[in-house]
Design an enzyme around this catalytic site. Structure first.
Site, PDB file in Angstrom:
ATOM      1  N   GLY A   1       0.800  -1.231   0.000  1.00 23.85           N
ATOM      2  CA  GLY A   1       0.000   0.000   0.000  1.00 23.85           C
ATOM      3  C   GLY A   1       0.824   1.267   0.000  1.00 23.85           C
ATOM      4  O   GLY A   1       0.284   2.360   0.141  1.00 23.85           O
TER       5      GLY A   1
ATOM      6  N   THR B   1       3.349  -0.066  -7.153  1.00 21.34           N
ATOM      7  CA  THR B   1       2.831  -0.387  -8.494  1.00 21.34           C
ATOM      8  C   THR B   1       2.606   0.889  -9.298  1.00 21.34           C
ATOM      9  O   THR B   1       2.906   0.952 -10.494  1.00 21.34           O
ATOM     10  CB  THR B   1       1.528  -1.195  -8.378  1.00 21.34           C
ATOM     11  OG1 THR B   1       1.826  -2.419  -7.692  1.00 21.34           O
ATOM     12  CG2 THR B   1       0.950  -1.515  -9.734  1.00 21.34           C
TER      13      THR B   1
ATOM     14  N   ASN C   1      -4.389  -2.475   1.352  1.00 25.15           N
ATOM     15  CA  ASN C   1      -4.191  -1.832   0.055  1.00 25.15           C
ATOM     16  C   ASN C   1      -5.312  -2.264  -0.886  1.00 25.15           C
ATOM     17  O   ASN C   1      -5.556  -3.448  -1.058  1.00 25.15           O
ATOM     18  CB  ASN C   1      -2.814  -2.276  -0.495  1.00 25.15           C
ATOM     19  CG  ASN C   1      -2.487  -1.660  -1.835  1.00 25.15           C
ATOM     20  OD1 ASN C   1      -3.252  -0.886  -2.388  1.00 25.15           O
ATOM     21  ND2 ASN C   1      -1.338  -2.013  -2.370  1.00 25.15           N
TER      22      ASN C   1
ATOM     23  N   GLY D   1       4.742  -5.910  -1.322  1.00 24.39           N
ATOM     24  CA  GLY D   1       5.447  -5.265  -0.212  1.00 24.39           C
ATOM     25  C   GLY D   1       5.441  -6.111   1.045  1.00 24.39           C
ATOM     26  O   GLY D   1       4.677  -7.073   1.176  1.00 24.39           O
TER      27      GLY D   1
ATOM     28  N   GLU E   1       4.435  -7.291   4.497  1.00 30.29           N
ATOM     29  CA  GLU E   1       3.087  -7.163   5.066  1.00 30.29           C
ATOM     30  C   GLU E   1       2.911  -7.983   6.340  1.00 30.29           C
ATOM     31  O   GLU E   1       3.515  -9.047   6.509  1.00 30.29           O
ATOM     32  CB  GLU E   1       2.017  -7.549   4.030  1.00 30.29           C
ATOM     33  CG  GLU E   1       2.141  -8.948   3.456  1.00 30.29           C
ATOM     34  CD  GLU E   1       1.187  -9.181   2.283  1.00 30.29           C
ATOM     35  OE1 GLU E   1       0.783  -8.210   1.631  1.00 30.29           O
ATOM     36  OE2 GLU E   1       0.856 -10.349   2.050  1.00 30.29           O
TER      37      GLU E   1
END
Length: 1067
Positions: A110, A114, A159, A386, A388
């Site tokens: 999040g 991207t 996210n 990512g 997490e």
């Protein structure tokens, strides 16, 4: 302090752009600086070359074409921090150094990784050139994003568009910097999401896109219902995502498949598989006497239809499994009936396998569409899931966090550890900086032996596992405690184990670890899918089931470990660039700043240590020979190659640009430059050198082309007058300049022309009125017509009394009927027009007529009529009540080269001496001129003035480009030297720059004065360029060389250079 910003010219300074410049280096100071900038909508900040990006959770206004133009080719410090600056730097590095580049985008789920990758690809696509093939590759690169996001991204609690797979996208370039290929490597798709999701999360986007975006025919054919109907979608109770339009996204996904080149029938089968998986999930099982059986057989038909298989075989394979039994060297197959739990597991395994193989197909389809036979240059963009931490963290989170741990290790290796080690190796003065090296955590996870890492222990347990059961996970926990229980970064807890990652402690739930690691798809299911009537579905299962399996099957953890290490090796071969993404809050709302969360990320990303190493270190380092090769052009001693020790050559270059000693250090094999600004200084000077030399080459080429052009023009001009008119001695071989007024510097004249109207010819001419009185006019010829511009005194208004330019007449080509000239060597000509005619006198009439003929023919598609007679008649303009009568001009033989005018009533008599024969033509290269003996006067010459010519005007040439007034013709008895009226001195430099084609190159160095011809200056000349000489009227100096172009070489006061030959006389 005001600072330039892309949104406005007056935006306040917000913190510091580059945190290397922070006065105090602490986590709190870093967080405070990031917060200041974030609240003012500055989401990007530098730490030297590393870009920090804070997710704004809104669309920012500074990603337009204007910013692309702003950052293209600009140095990092010239504009505010931006992802475009990093991308441009990366692209230029690839082109300049000829080395592959990569950008590692890291941060937790999040944080905006991207989106950052998308902007990088978008920028590269915009700034790189290329034709239709390259454009096709660019389209595929850009369209791969929506396609892979649809199938590989999902909403998580952290996210809304979380990448549930990792991808490394290599954009491949030609030597010219055009993207002409590419390759995607994908890592560990989170398959478990297909069959189950946590609360407030969604399955992959494609499912919701299909349900919302499919048309009525597709919905009927695929059995599309509302999302809550499907078990694989309704477990989390979440179907919509704020700010996401699933229907619109579905159209984009389908469009992307089209661009990538996936055929229409395959696109339809892709959707059939997606719908088939949803229907497969609705098949449930009940326990019947310890065996599992399908609860509702009606639900088997639709998934079987969509997948092209027999519903009975599907039921059979979901509830039983064929097993090989070996006894006494013999092998036989037996069917084992599954219980409810095993049947459910089998169904989910089939659904996950179908989805994962479909995803791999899509990646391969993109790769096939953009593959190229051989690699040249590439830029790699790593966009990976990512780090997490969820409420429940399973095997997938363990793998994701392991990959992030490896990426952090690369960052530490290259920005902190390797940099400091390099300083020590090269003997650079350096104070070591402490930092946390996470290699210890990577080893805990991936070590093979002594002690074995978590993944090795997991593989060992899976190798001895025979069937699904909770016992295996319990065994794993016991073995982990025995193997790594005492490790400082490992702990046990009641449901699993804890790993102290670089980004924090994560508790992993051991339940399902072994089963997900084994990742086995039973042969029965492969066989079932190979029986599909659809070739595409069969092609997703290419296994040969008849071969004997040897050795351990590949586990998910060994696969991700291998992929991660291959990725690290790939990245290590490139020049790396870093984007560290920070997530400011968990609410996903703009301007919401959670201090503790950001501080935690700043700590684990090692930003403080990064700043400290950066401040103490050197921005740029290069091996001596590479440095010499790049900057050799800066000095004569280093170009084309330095003769001597490389280190001395580098020092020579650095001193030649006056770089301060504290800005660089010499290592054993490399030079280290401290600040980027010092490097930009070198680059700027290099650019200037190349610019200078390219201008010289351009100049020479233009000179050559112009010479050819003007030779052709002179030949054409001579042809117009050939056998019809006598020629003046100095007009045969002279240069054609075109613009004798210097219109570039005269907006007062250009105002009468349109903005980009090209000027073919411009000169100051004499116009004669009905009483044969001479008036000055500026004559301008363009592709649109002929302009005659005069000057008048303003009679009223604020500018009263001032002299202003006035357009006296504009002649359209269509209104011209003919041009008349005499047969004598005078400069008079008449333009015959429908309304009335114009009698004009110009030194450059031949050039004008040549250009006019060309333009006239282009516009009217007919040849211009040019007549020759010694009795010419022209019509004058009507005035008042009187009609427009005619006037006659009579040409007679006289004495000398200068025309004598005698008006009488309606007739003007012009007498002039004999000129060169009418058969005189332009001689290419002016042989008579160049071969004339030095002590004799050349007969045909542009630049040798007649001694009996007009004396120098009292008004000397000025730099304002005004032509000197011509002496009254009536008082002159000398020969025709009108051509030698003081030339427009200021223009000589400018004309020569534009029409340099006939000028010889300057002599390299002044030589000792030889005894040879000399010349005397008729007029003052002030040199307009560095390779010209200056002189006063009557000065005598050496004539080194006469050139047919009219630009001679002379020597005066020890200086040798060029000057116009028509300013002097030979003595």
């Amino acid at each position: 302090m005001a600072k330039y910003h892309w949104q406005s010219q007056n935006v306040k300074q917000s913190g510091v752009d580059d945190m290397v410049l922070l006065s105090k280096i602490s986590e709190d100071a870093i967080v405070e600086n990031l917060k200041k900038r974030y609240m003012d909508d500055y989401i990007f900040t530098y730490i030297g070359p590393v870009l920090i990006s804070v997710n704004p959770f809104k669309q920012m206004p500074y990603f337009t074409d204007r910013e692309i133009e702003l950052y293209q080719g600009a140095a990092q410090y010239e504009n505010p921090p931006h992802i475009y600056a990093l991308t441009d730097n990366m692209y230029r590095n690839m082109m300049i150094e000829g080395e592959n580049q990569c950008v590692i985008i890291s941060g937790e789920s999040g944080a905006g990784k991207t989106v950052a990758a998308k902007y990088i690809m978008g920028y590269i696509s915009k700034v790189s050139g290329g034709g239709s093939k390259v454009q096709h590759v660019k389209d595929i690169i850009l369209q791969s994003n929506p396609l892979l996001e649809a199938f590989g991204n999902a909403k998580t609690v952290r996210n809304n568009n979380s990448s549930r797979f990792g991808k490394y996208f290599e954009i491949q370039f030609s030597r010219g910097g055009e993207p002409d290929g590419g390759k995607i490597s994908n890592f560990l798709l989170e398959k478990s999401r297909v069959v189950s999701q946590n609360e407030n999360e969604r399955n992959f986007h494609i499912y919701y896109q299909l349900i919302e975006g499919a048309n009525a025919q597709q919905k009927e054919g695929l059995g599309i219902m509302t999302p809550d109907y499907y078990y694989y979608l309704n477990q989390s109770g979440t179907y919509k995502v704020d700010g996401t339009n699933d229907c619109k996204d579905f159209q984009e996904t389908m469009e992307a498949m089209q661009v990538i080149g996936i055929p229409g029938d395959i696109q339809a089968q892709v959707l059939q598989i997606i719908a088939g998986i949803l229907h497969l999930g609705n098949i449930s099982f009940i326990e019947a006497g310890n065996y599992g059986q399908v609860e509702s057989t009606d639900l088997l038909a639709f998934p079987a239809y969509l997948l092209g298989i027999d519903p009975n075989r599907l039921q059979d394979k979901l509830t039983s499994r064929k097993m090989d039994s070996k006894w006494g060297g013999k092998s036989e197959s037996i069917n084992v009936t599954l219980n409810q739990e095993q049947a459910t597991y089998t169904r989910d395994a089939l659904a996950k396998a179908l989805y994962a193989r479909l995803f791999d197909y899509l990646v391969e389809a993109i790769n096939k569409a953009i593959q190229k036979p051989h690699e040249e240059f590439s830029i790699g963009v790593l966009d990976i899931y990512g780090f997490e931490i969820f409420k429940k963290n399973g095997f997938e989170q363990f793998c994701i966090n392991f990959v992030n741990e490896k990426l952090q290790q690369i960052f530490i290796e290259l920005t902190l550890k390797a940099e400091q080690e390099e300083y020590v190796q090269e003997g650079i003065k350096w104070t070591p900086i402490e930092y946390f090296n996470n290699k210890i955590v990577c080893d805990l996870i991936e070590n093979k032996l002594n002690p074995p890492g978590i993944m090795s222990v997991l593989d060992d347990v899976c190798a001895t596992m025979h069937a699904k059961g909770e016992g295996a996970d319990g065994t794993l926990l016991q073995k982990l405690q025995a193997a790594v229980g005492t490790h400082e970064h490992f702990n046990n807890w009641n449901s699993g184990f804890v790993v102290h990652h670089y980004a924090g402690k994560v508790s992993y739930d051991i339940n399902g670890f072994c089963e997900r690691n084994r990742d086995v798809l039973f042969p029965d299911l492969i066989e079932l899918m190979q029986s599909s009537e659809f070739d595409f579905i069969c092609s997703l299962f290419p296994e040969n089931l008849n071969t004997d399996k040897k050795g351990r099957p590949t586990t998910a953890s060994s696969k991700i470990k291998r992929q991660a290490n291959n990725l690290v090796n790939t990245l290590m071969k490139c020049t790396p660039h870093y984007i560290r993404c920070i997530k400011p809050n968990e609410t996903k709302r703009p301007k919401d700043w959670e201090e503790s969360r950001v501080k935690h990320q700043v700590e684990y990303l090692g930003l403080r240590e990064n700043i400290r190493v950066r401040r103490a270190g050197f921005a740029y380092r290069r091996v001596f020979n590479k440095f010499l090769m790049r900057y050799a052009i800066l000095t004569a001693e280093t170009w084309p190659c330095w003769r001597g020790p490389e280190q001395q050559g580098v020092l020579h270059l650095l001193r030649s640009v006056n770089m301060d000693n504290d800005q660089y250090q010499m290592g054993r094999s490399k030079v280290f430059v401290k600040n980027p600004e010092s490097l930009f200084l070198l680059e700027e000077m290099r650019e200037r050198k190349f610019d200078t030399y390219s201008r010289i080459i351009q100049k020479a080429w233009r000179r050559f082309i112009a010479r050819k052009k003007y030779e052709q023009m002179r030949e054409e001009a001579s042809d117009i007058l050939y056998n019809s008119k006598e020629r003046r001695k100095n007009s045969i071989n002279r240069n054609f300049v075109g613009d004798y007024l210097g219109l570039e510097q005269k907006p007062e004249l250009r105002q009468f022309l349109s903005k980009r109207e090209r000027v073919d010819f411009a000169d100051s001419v004499n116009k004669f009125d009905r009483r044969f009185k001479s008036i000055k006019r500026d004559l301008i010829l363009t592709p649109k017509g002929i302009y005659l511009i005069g000057r008048e005194k303003v009679k009223k208004g604020p500018e009263k009394g001032q002299i202003k330019e006035v357009l006296k007449r504009k002649l359209e080509f269509g209104s011209l009927s003919s041009v008349s000239l005499s047969t004598r060597q005078d400069d008079f000509f008449i333009l015959h027009e429908i309304e009335y005619d114009s009698l004009l006198e110009s030194n450059f009439k031949t050039e004008f007529l040549s250009l006019l003929s060309k333009r006239y023919e282009e516009v009217t598609k007919r040849k211009l009529t040019i007549s020759f007679s010694d009795r010419l008649e022209f019509r004058v303009k009507k005035e008042g009540w009187g009609g427009g009568s005619s006037r006659v001009v009579v040409f007679q033989r006289g004495q000398g080269d200068l025309a004598q005018l005698k008006p009488g009533g309606k007739t003007l008599s012009i007498t002039v001496g004999d000129g060169l024969p009418k058969s005189s033509t332009y001689q290419n290269g002016a042989p008579k001129f160049s071969n004339a003996p030095r002590n004799q006067r050349s007969e045909i010459t542009y630049s040798a003035p007649n001694k009996h010519g007009r004396p120098p005007s009292t008004v000397l040439p000025k730099l304002d480009h005004q032509r000197a007034p011509r002496a009254p013709v009536q008082t002159q008895n000398q020969g025709d030297m009108a051509f030698l009226n003081v030339p427009d001195q200021g223009m000589s430099g400018m004309q020569r720059k534009r029409s340099i084609s006939h000028r010889p190159p300057p002599a390299p160095k002044p030589q000792p004065a030889p005894k040879g011809p000399r010349c005397r200056a008729l007029y003052q000349y002030v040199g307009q360029d560095t390779d010209e000489i200056s002189f006063e009227a009557n000065e005598v100096f050496d004539l080194v060389k006469q050139d047919p172009s009219g630009w001679w070489t002379g020597r005066i006061r020890g200086m040798e250079g060029l000057f116009p030959g028509n300013y002097v006389e030979k003595i």
